[in-house]
Design a protein around this motif. Sequence first.
Motif, PDB file in Angstrom:
ATOM      1  N   ASP A  67       0.842  -1.196   0.000  1.00  0.00           N
ATOM      2  CA  ASP A  67       0.000   0.000   0.000  1.00  0.00           C
ATOM      3  C   ASP A  67       0.879   1.249   0.000  1.00  0.00           C
ATOM      4  N   ASN A 109      -3.197   4.192  -4.191  1.00  0.00           N
ATOM      5  CA  ASN A 109      -3.122   2.897  -4.857  1.00  0.00           C
ATOM      6  C   ASN A 109      -3.973   2.894  -6.118  1.00  0.00           C
ATOM      7  N   ARG A 113      -2.492  -2.444  -7.867  1.00  0.00           N
ATOM      8  CA  ARG A 113      -1.823  -2.553  -6.570  1.00  0.00           C
ATOM      9  C   ARG A 113      -2.769  -3.095  -5.501  1.00  0.00           C
TER      10      ARG A 113
END
Length: 280
Positions: A67, A109, A113
């Motif tokens: 993250d 993000n 991701r």
Amino acid sequence: MKKFFGALLLSMTMSTPALAVSLDFGMADGLEFVSDTRIPVEDGDSTLSLCYQTRGLQILGYQLNSDIRGYALSEDQCQTAAQTFSADQVITAQSLNLVDADIPPVPSNDLQRDLPKYAIVGGALLLITIIARWLIKLVVGSRSKGQVRVKAASRILNAMCYMAKCDGLVGSNEIPRIVETAQRLTGYTYNSAEVMRMADKIDLDLTAHDFIAFGKGLRDKEKDLMIRSVLYIGMADGRMQQAEHDFATELATGLGMPADDFRRMLNVALADLDEFPASL
């Protein structure tokens, strides 16, 4: 310009550093290269690199997800420790043409991701579901398609024992008959010892309330199976005594079963006798 660099570097040194950490298991902080900047390194000829500060779950050195937590500036292409770089600092640096204008001041993000995180959460929920189902089966017993609930199966078995004892004694040939009928209709497996213990505890001095208690909390399908099973046991020896007939009808009344449904279960029980003759 020199005053800006001095203020910028001073604010950076007052920020909390984001360190790349290697853990065997747990949450790990890391750095990811974003782009080069035109911010010079203090007392050097090179420029700083813009990095993502990240945090993710790491197991045995393998990063499962990552993250983005913010930006940082690094002197070595985000390989080692870096100083945090706030959104206000990004905006100021962009106004001075020190950071590319297309860099968003607040990083976030993207879907690619986030996918590993969703996969981890989904996998964890699946694992919890599997474990929960396993624990339920461990507590109440496994149940395949078509089986009744465990409490209903126990009540049905008990009702058959009552029917078998209506003539005063549960015969040795009736024990395996009850075991086989219980397994056939409920899907649960019982042994002769369980049936004998249940039959020994039976008190035939029943009240209307006792007959109602037989079906308390049961579904209509489970009540049908109860009447079907006791009728089968009562007729298995080729005749139904008055005491057995009385028990079956009072049980149906206690279950709240209409007369039409009772006759339907009687026909089903007769069909069971044809398909599963009582040879024991």
